[in-house]
Design a protein around this motif. Structure first.
Motif, PDB file in Angstrom:
ATOM      1  N   ALA A   1       0.832  -1.199   0.000  1.00 13.19           N
ATOM      2  CA  ALA A   1       0.000   0.000   0.000  1.00 13.19           C
ATOM      3  C   ALA A   1       0.869   1.252   0.000  1.00 13.19           C
ATOM      4  O   ALA A   1       0.578   2.230  -0.714  1.00 13.19           O
ATOM      5  N   THR A   2       1.938   1.222   0.771  1.00 11.85           N
ATOM      6  CA  THR A   2       2.863   2.368   0.818  1.00 11.85           C
ATOM      7  C   THR A   2       3.409   2.670  -0.575  1.00 11.85           C
ATOM      8  O   THR A   2       3.504   3.831  -0.989  1.00 11.85           O
ATOM      9  N   GLU A   3       3.777   1.625  -1.303  1.00 12.80           N
ATOM     10  CA  GLU A   3       4.319   1.821  -2.651  1.00 12.80           C
ATOM     11  C   GLU A   3       3.291   2.464  -3.572  1.00 12.80           C
ATOM     12  O   GLU A   3       3.624   3.347  -4.382  1.00 12.80           O
ATOM     13  N   LYS A   4       2.037   2.039  -3.453  1.00 15.18           N
ATOM     14  CA  LYS A   4       0.991   2.608  -4.307  1.00 15.18           C
ATOM     15  C   LYS A   4       0.672   4.053  -3.927  1.00 15.18           C
ATOM     16  O   LYS A   4       0.416   4.901  -4.789  1.00 15.18           O
ATOM     17  N   TYR A   5       0.672   4.353  -2.629  1.00  7.37           N
ATOM     18  CA  TYR A   5       0.463   5.746  -2.213  1.00  7.37           C
ATOM     19  C   TYR A   5       1.610   6.622  -2.722  1.00  7.37           C
ATOM     20  O   TYR A   5       1.402   7.765  -3.138  1.00  7.37           O
ATOM     21  N   THR A   6       2.817   6.062  -2.728  1.00  7.65           N
ATOM     22  CA  THR A   6       3.967   6.797  -3.265  1.00  7.65           C
ATOM     23  C   THR A   6       3.780   7.076  -4.747  1.00  7.65           C
ATOM     24  O   THR A   6       4.100   8.164  -5.246  1.00  7.65           O
ATOM     25  N   GLU A   7       3.254   6.093  -5.454  1.00  4.68           N
ATOM     26  CA  GLU A   7       2.966   6.284  -6.884  1.00  4.68           C
ATOM     27  C   GLU A   7       1.966   7.417  -7.082  1.00  4.68           C
ATOM     28  O   GLU A   7       2.139   8.273  -7.960  1.00  4.68           O
ATOM     29  N   ALA A   8       0.936   7.455  -6.252  1.00  2.45           N
ATOM     30  CA  ALA A   8      -0.052   8.529  -6.342  1.00  2.45           C
ATOM     31  C   ALA A   8       0.589   9.882  -6.076  1.00  2.45           C
ATOM     32  O   ALA A   8       0.315  10.871  -6.780  1.00  2.45           O
ATOM     33  N   ILE A   9       1.453   9.953  -5.073  1.00  3.83           N
ATOM     34  CA  ILE A   9       2.119  11.212  -4.728  1.00  3.83           C
ATOM     35  C   ILE A   9       3.036  11.674  -5.859  1.00  3.83           C
ATOM     36  O   ILE A   9       3.096  12.864  -6.183  1.00  3.83           O
ATOM     37  N   ASN A  10       3.746  10.744  -6.473  1.00  2.00           N
ATOM     38  CA  ASN A  10       4.633  11.115  -7.583  1.00  2.00           C
ATOM     39  C   ASN A  10       3.849  11.661  -8.767  1.00  2.00           C
ATOM     40  O   ASN A  10       4.314  12.554  -9.481  1.00  2.00           O
ATOM     41  N   LEU A  11       2.655  11.124  -8.967  1.00  2.00           N
ATOM     42  CA  LEU A  11       1.817  11.608 -10.073  1.00  2.00           C
ATOM     43  C   LEU A  11       1.162  12.947  -9.745  1.00  2.00           C
ATOM     44  O   LEU A  11       0.990  13.793 -10.633  1.00  2.00           O
ATOM     45  N   ASN A  12       0.792  13.141  -8.489  1.00  2.00           N
ATOM     46  CA  ASN A  12       0.121  14.383  -8.077  1.00  2.00           C
ATOM     47  C   ASN A  12       0.510  14.709  -6.637  1.00  2.00           C
ATOM     48  O   ASN A  12      -0.137  14.259  -5.693  1.00  2.00           O
ATOM     49  N   PRO A  13       1.571  15.495  -6.443  1.00  4.51           N
ATOM     50  CA  PRO A  13       2.070  15.766  -5.090  1.00  4.51           C
ATOM     51  C   PRO A  13       1.310  16.865  -4.345  1.00  4.51           C
ATOM     52  O   PRO A  13       1.758  17.297  -3.280  1.00  4.51           O
ATOM     53  N   ASN A  14       0.164  17.308  -4.876  1.00  2.45           N
ATOM     54  CA  ASN A  14      -0.565  18.424  -4.275  1.00  2.45           C
ATOM     55  C   ASN A  14      -1.712  18.000  -3.360  1.00  2.45           C
ATOM     56  O   ASN A  14      -2.414  18.857  -2.833  1.00  2.45           O
ATOM     57  N   VAL A  15      -1.910  16.703  -3.163  1.00  5.20           N
ATOM     58  CA  VAL A  15      -3.084  16.223  -2.444  1.00  5.20           C
ATOM     59  C   VAL A  15      -2.696  15.806  -1.026  1.00  5.20           C
ATOM     60  O   VAL A  15      -1.954  14.835  -0.822  1.00  5.20           O
ATOM     61  N   ALA A  16      -3.202  16.524  -0.034  1.00  2.72           N
ATOM     62  CA  ALA A  16      -2.864  16.246   1.365  1.00  2.72           C
ATOM     63  C   ALA A  16      -3.257  14.830   1.766  1.00  2.72           C
ATOM     64  O   ALA A  16      -2.534  14.169   2.527  1.00  2.72           O
ATOM     65  N   ALA A  17      -4.385  14.352   1.275  1.00  4.14           N
ATOM     66  CA  ALA A  17      -4.880  13.034   1.688  1.00  4.14           C
ATOM     67  C   ALA A  17      -3.926  11.916   1.285  1.00  4.14           C
ATOM     68  O   ALA A  17      -3.821  10.903   1.995  1.00  4.14           O
ATOM     69  N   TYR A  18      -3.229  12.079   0.151  1.00  4.16           N
ATOM     70  CA  TYR A  18      -2.282  11.041  -0.256  1.00  4.16           C
ATOM     71  C   TYR A  18      -1.191  10.872   0.803  1.00  4.16           C
ATOM     72  O   TYR A  18      -0.807   9.747   1.158  1.00  4.16           O
ATOM     73  N   TYR A  19      -0.675  11.994   1.315  1.00  2.00           N
ATOM     74  CA  TYR A  19       0.379  11.942   2.325  1.00  2.00           C
ATOM     75  C   TYR A  19      -0.168  11.385   3.639  1.00  2.00           C
ATOM     76  O   TYR A  19       0.497  10.602   4.327  1.00  2.00           O
ATOM     77  N   ALA A  20      -1.377  11.794   4.001  1.00  2.00           N
ATOM     78  CA  ALA A  20      -1.979  11.282   5.243  1.00  2.00           C
ATOM     79  C   ALA A  20      -2.215   9.780   5.156  1.00  2.00           C
ATOM     80  O   ALA A  20      -2.012   9.041   6.133  1.00  2.00           O
ATOM     81  N   ASN A  21      -2.638   9.318   3.981  1.00  2.00           N
ATOM     82  CA  ASN A  21      -2.859   7.876   3.802  1.00  2.00           C
ATOM     83  C   ASN A  21      -1.540   7.106   3.879  1.00  2.00           C
ATOM     84  O   ASN A  21      -1.464   6.043   4.504  1.00  2.00           O
ATOM     85  N   ARG A  22      -0.504   7.655   3.224  1.00  2.00           N
ATOM     86  CA  ARG A  22       0.794   6.970   3.292  1.00  2.00           C
ATOM     87  C   ARG A  22       1.348   7.027   4.713  1.00  2.00           C
ATOM     88  O   ARG A  22       1.992   6.084   5.175  1.00  2.00           O
ATOM     89  N   SER A  23       1.080   8.123   5.417  1.00  2.00           N
ATOM     90  CA  SER A  23       1.477   8.229   6.815  1.00  2.00           C
ATOM     91  C   SER A  23       0.882   7.085   7.631  1.00  2.00           C
ATOM     92  O   SER A  23       1.568   6.473   8.458  1.00  2.00           O
ATOM     93  N   PHE A  24      -0.380   6.791   7.393  1.00  2.00           N
ATOM     94  CA  PHE A  24      -1.046   5.715   8.132  1.00  2.00           C
ATOM     95  C   PHE A  24      -0.450   4.351   7.771  1.00  2.00           C
ATOM     96  O   PHE A  24      -0.286   3.481   8.628  1.00  2.00           O
ATOM     97  N   ALA A  25      -0.108   4.176   6.493  1.00  2.06           N
ATOM     98  CA  ALA A  25       0.517   2.916   6.074  1.00  2.06           C
ATOM     99  C   ALA A  25       1.890   2.756   6.723  1.00  2.06           C
ATOM    100  O   ALA A  25       2.246   1.663   7.190  1.00  2.06           O
TER     101      ALA A  25
END
Length: 492
Positions: free
Chosen positions: A41-65
Motif C-alpha cells: 500500500a505504501t508503494e501505491k500511495y507513493t505512486e499517487a504522490i509522484n503523479l500528483n504531489p498536491n493532495v494532502a490526503a495522499y500523504y496522510a494515507n501513506r502516513s497511516f501505512a
C-alpha cells in the motif's frame, strides 16, 4: 509539470491525465491497505504522490501505512507534508499526533490533538485521546519530581515480601521457603493458561529475585554453549503468552541443557504481557546461567505507558507493581555475546564507526538519561538494518538504519562472525541479510492479531551451527491486543 510557490508550499502543475492516474493509484493502495498489505500500500500511495504531489490526503494515507509498519518517523514526516499542503486538513494533524504518540513524544502529540479538538469539537475520540495524553504528561512530570536515582534506595530493597499475606482461599502455585522450582513454574503456566493470576506475593518475589540477578550482570553478557547443550534465540514475544507456550511445546521447556535467550520486547501490544514476563522472569530465577533476557525498546517506561503493559499491571495486580517491573527492566543487559563470535542485541548497530565490545561493556544501563539521547544504549534498542550501504535516519524516528558495509566493518573490528537482532516483524519469522552477517528473528506470529506473519526461533549448537524453526499463531482467549492501553488502543 511546472511548480509555483505558495508561501513555503510548492504547488506543482499536474495534468488531468496524471490526476486521474493518481486517484487510481490511491484507490489501489486503499484496497491493499484494507487487505493489511501495508508495504505494498505504501508503494501505491507513493505512486499517487509522484503523479500528483498536491493532495494532502495522499500523504496522510501513506502516513497511516507507514504507521502500520511501525515506521513512525516516516509517518510524522508525511503527516507534516499533509498539513503544509492543507492547514485545514484535520486528518493530517491526527496522523501526526498518533505517530508522535507512538514515539512517546507526548507534548508534540498533545499539540496536535488540541488542534483536532479545536477544529472538530464534536470528535469524542480526539477528546479522549487528548485527555489521556495530558494525563500521561502530568504523570511523567510527577514521577520525575519524586524520582529516586540512588541505587541504595531502590524499591526492591524496601519491600518486605514476607509481610504479604496469602489468603487461605488462594488455590494456585506457591513459592515455598523463598525458592523457585520447576514445578512452580509449570503450575503457574497452567494457571495463566486458564486466565488465573498467581498471588501478588509470588509475583513480587519473582520480580525482586530477577532484579537482584540482573543488577549483578554486566551490560554485555558472555554466553558459552556447553558441548551437550543447545541455545535457542527467540525474538519479540509482545505479550503473546499462548504463542510462548507453543514455543516451549515445539522446542521443549527451558532447562540447564535446553538454553534460551529471549531477545527483548517481552511486553506491550499483546494483552497477556503479565503472563509472559512472569514466566520468563521465573525461568531466569530458576536457571540464571542458562536462561537469558535482553532488554528491548519496549522494556522502557514511556513505551509501557502507551502500549498497554502499565495498564495491564494495574488491572491484573496493582499500580505500584509497575514501578518494580520498571526497575527490573532497567537492569536488563542490552547485549549478549555467544561463544565470542555472535553478538545478539534487540535493535542494531551504531551511528559511529569506532564502537567496540568494550564500549558496550561500559554502558551504564541504569542511567535513564541514556534513553533520552543518541546513546549507544538507545541505538542498541532501536536501530534497524537497511539494504543500501551506509547509514540513514531511522524510519522509526529513533536510532539509525545501517547498511551491509556497517555490519561488515563492525564485525571485523570486533572479531565477530554474526549479528542476531529482532525488533521487526518478518513475514516468515526471520530474515537473513547483509551477506548472511545480519539475522532478524521475530517470535510473535500474527503480530497484534493482524499481520499474518509466522514466528521463528533459532537453534544454535556449541559449534555455532544455526537452524530455524517457524511456526504459526495458536488460538488465544478473546482479548484484543492493546486492551489495556486506555484510549490509545484505537491508534494502534
Amino acid at each position: 509539470m511546472s511548480e509555483e510557490t505558495n508561501g513555503d508550499i510548492q504547488i506543482t502543475e499536474v495534468s488531468e491525465e496524471n490526476k486521474i492516474k493518481a486517484d487510481e493509484a490511491r484507490d489501489a493502495a486503499n484496497i491493499l491497505f484494507r487487505a493489511k498489505k501495508f508495504e505494498a500500500a505504501t508503494e501505491k500511495y507513493t505512486e499517487a504522490i509522484n503523479l500528483n504531489p498536491n493532495v494532502a490526503a495522499y500523504y496522510a494515507n501513506r502516513s497511516f501505512a507507514y504507521f502500520k509498519t511501525e515506521a513512525y518517523g516516516y509517518a510524522v514526516a508525511d503527516a507534516e507534508k499533509a498539513v503544509k499542503i492543507d492547514p485545514k486538513y484535520i486528518k493530517g494533524y491526527y496522523r501526526r499526533a498518533a505517530a508522535n504518540m507512538a514515539l512517546c513524544k507526548f507534548k508534540d502529540a498533545r499539540r496536535d490533538f488540541r488542534i483536532v479538538v479545536k477544529k472538530a469539537p464534536g470528535d469524542k475520540d480526539a477528546k479522549d485521546k487528548l485527555a489521556e495524553c495530558e494525563k500521561i504528561i502530568r504523570k511523567i512530570e510527577f514521577e520525575k519530581a519524586i524520582e529516586v536515582d540512588s541505587p541504595d534506595k531502590k524499591l526492591a530493597k524496601t519491600l518486605n515480601v514476607d509481610s504479604i499475606v496469602v489468603e487461605p482461599s488462594y488455590d494456585g502455585p506457591r513459592i515455598e521457603d523463598g525458592k523457585i522450582t520447576k514445578e512452580f513454574i509449570e503450575k503457574a503456566m497452567e494457571y495463566f493458561k486458564n486466565r488465573k493470576r498467581i498471588h501478588r506475593k509470588y509475583a513480587y518475589q519473582i520480580i525482586i529475585a530477577v532484579q537482584k540477578i540482573m543488577s549483578e550482570t554486566p551490560s554485555l553478557v558472555e554466553i558459552t554453549i556447553p558441548q551437550d547443550c543447545k541455545l535457542t534465540v527467540c525474538g519479540d514475544i509482545h505479550g503473546q503468552f499462548y504463542d510462548l507456550l507453543n514455543i516451549f511445546k515445539i522446542n521443549d521447556l527451558p532447562s540447564e541443557k535446553n538454553m534460551y535467550l529471549f531477545n527483548g520486547d517481552f511486553v506491550d501490544r499483546g494483552s497477556f504481557s503479565i503472563e509472559v514476563i512472569l514466566t520468563l522472569f521465573a525461568y531466569k530465577w530458576l536457571y540464571p546461567n542458562s536462561f537469558y533476557l535482553t532488554r528491548g525498546n519496549h522494556e522502557t517506561d514511556d513505551m509501557n505507558k502507551v502500549y498497554g503493559f502499565e495498564g495491564e499491571v494495574k488491572a491484573k495486580f496493582e499500580e505500584s507493581m509497575f514501578r518494580y517491573f520498571s526497575e527490573t527492566f532497567s537492569s536488563l543487559p542490552p547485549a549478549h555475546l555467544i561463544n565470542q563470535k555472535i553478538l545478539v542485541v534487540h535493535g542494531g548497530l551504531f551511528s559511529r564507526d569506532d564502537v567496540t565490545l568494550d564500549d558496550i561493556r561500559k554502558i551504564d544501563r541504569f542511567d535513564k538519561k541514556q534513553l533520552e539521547s543518541d546513546s549507544l544504549l538507545r541505538e542498541l534498542l532501536w536501530s534497524d538494518p537497511q539494504l543500501l550501504p551506509g547509514r540513514s535516519p531511522s524510519k522509526r524516528g529513533v536510532g539509525i538504519q545501517f547498511g551491509p558495509d556497517i555490519t561488515e566493518n563492525f564485525l571485523k573490528r570486533n572479531n565477530l562472525d554474526l549479528l542476531i537482532r529482532s525488533h521487526e516483524v518478518k513475514e516468515n519469522g526471520y530474515v537473513i541479510e547483509h551477506n548472511g552477517k545480519c539475522i532478524t528473528v521475530f517470535s510473535a506470529p500474527n503480530y497484534c492479531d493482524s499481520m499474518g506473519n509466522k514466528g521463528a526461533l533459532i537453534n544454535i549448537t556449541p559449534d555455532l551451527q544455526l537452524s530455524y524453526k517457524t511456526f504459526e499463531a495458536v488460538p488465544h482467549p478473546d482479548v484484543r491486543p492493546m486492551a489495556y492501553a486506555a484510549h490509545f488502543g484505537g491508534l494502534f
